[in-house]
Design an enzyme around this catalytic site. Structure first.
Site, short mmCIF file in Angstrom:
data_model
loop_
_atom_site.label_atom_id
_atom_site.label_comp_id
_atom_site.label_asym_id
_atom_site.label_seq_id
_atom_site.Cartn_x
_atom_site.Cartn_y
_atom_site.Cartn_z
CG ASP A 140 -2.21 1.04 1.27
OD1 ASP A 140 -2.53 1.41 0.12
OD2 ASP A 140 -2.51 1.34 2.35
N GLY A 195 0.28 5.34 -4.78
CA GLY A 195 -0.16 6.60 -5.12
C GLY A 195 0.27 7.75 -4.16
NE ARG A 196 -1.62 6.60 0.75
CZ ARG A 196 -2.00 5.58 2.13
NH1 ARG A 196 -1.80 5.81 3.12
NH2 ARG A 196 -2.06 4.14 1.66
NE ARG A 241 -3.78 7.06 -7.54
CZ ARG A 241 -3.90 6.64 -6.00
NH1 ARG A 241 -3.53 7.52 -5.32
NH2 ARG A 241 -4.24 5.49 -5.97
CG HIS A 247 0.49 2.14 -9.61
ND1 HIS A 247 0.14 1.72 -8.07
CD2 HIS A 247 -0.62 2.90 -9.87
CE1 HIS A 247 -1.17 2.10 -7.76
NE2 HIS A 247 -1.66 3.07 -8.73
CG LEU A 298 10.00 -17.07 -2.88
CD1 LEU A 298 9.77 -17.26 -1.20
CD2 LEU A 298 10.33 -15.67 -3.04
CD GLU A 333 1.91 -12.99 16.21
OE1 GLU A 333 1.67 -11.73 16.25
OE2 GLU A 333 1.16 -13.75 16.62
#
Length: 241
Positions: free
Chosen positions: A12, A15-16, A25, A29, A123, A199
């Site tokens: 998250d 954009g900010r 924005r 990304h 992985l 967690e």
């Protein structure tokens, strides 16, 4: 150090990150793709077996059309540019989420990524694309209901495992640790069933600033957690041995 087998990340803040720099924005990304590479590298180097990234939620279609288009373009760019390298590093790619209604080119890319890396054993990189936790449970419930209607499942014998086996993550262990960047403290419809005893670590950094050091710091904090799964500490420790 106690290490998680499965780390999931809500990525998250793209954009900010861009807006704070006076940029579109879409630039945020694109910068976020670099953070994805950092996370994959850090997971492999720190012995994590499963890394799940919340790439595109089922609610993200409600964003402006241009932003959605930019995100689809970035997905294509990531697969075309990074897939060969992931394969060479023995990374297996899984994709979870609802594939109904996706465009043919996106479906082809997702299938190519999974097929090429299917036999890899290092992985496990899980991409949550067009994914929503409630939708995941809804689709699983629909599958079980169909089996009940066909006489294949006795309703009295439905267990938690029955539901887990019908989720997108049926062959993937529940996440031990869920990380969310950007300072937001919610899970945004991500792995709702699977995160019952995960967690959580909420980081203030925006996703494009997430690097290997941030990953290691999260692992260090996780190592200090006392996971009891509803039991007392001594009983949880006994069950783990």
């Amino acid at each position: 150090m106690n290490k998680p087998q499965h780390v999931a990340i809500i990525m998250d803040g793209n954009g900010r990150w861009a807006e704070r720099r006076g940029q579109p924005r879409a630039i945020g990304h694109r910068k976020g793709v670099e953070a994805v590479r950092n996370a994959v590298k850090a997971a492999g180097e720190n012995g994590v077996k499963y890394l799940t990234l919340f790439a595109f939620s089922s609610e993200n279609w409600n964003r402006p059309q241009q932003e959605v288009s930019d995100l689809m373009g970035l997905l294509k760019f990531f697969v075309r540019r990074d897939l060969a390298e992931l394969h060479n590093e023995n990374v297996r790619v899984h994709v979870i989420g609802d594939r109904r209604g996706l465009s043919a080119d996106i479906l082809a890319l997702l299938t190519e990524a999974e097929d090429l890396t299917r036999e890899n054993t290092a992985l496990n990189l899980v991409i949550a694309f067009n994914y929503g936790g409630r939708d995941d449970v809804t689709r699983a419930t629909r599958t079980i209901a169909q089996k009940v209607a066909q006489g294949l499942v006795d309703p009295a014998r439905i267990t938690e495992q029955t539901i887990s086996d019908c989720l997108d993550t049926a062959d993937i262990p529940d996440p031990d640790l869920i990380i969310r960047t950007s300072g937001e403290m919610r899970i945004s419809n991500f792995l709702l069933w699977q995160s019952a005893y995960s967690e959580f670590i909420f980081l203030p950094c925006l996703w494009p600033d997430f690097d290997e050091e941030e990953f290691r710091k999260a692992l260090k904090e996780y190592a200090c957690r006392d996971r009891r799964f509803g039991a007392t500490t001594d009983r949880a420790a006994a069950a783990a041995t």
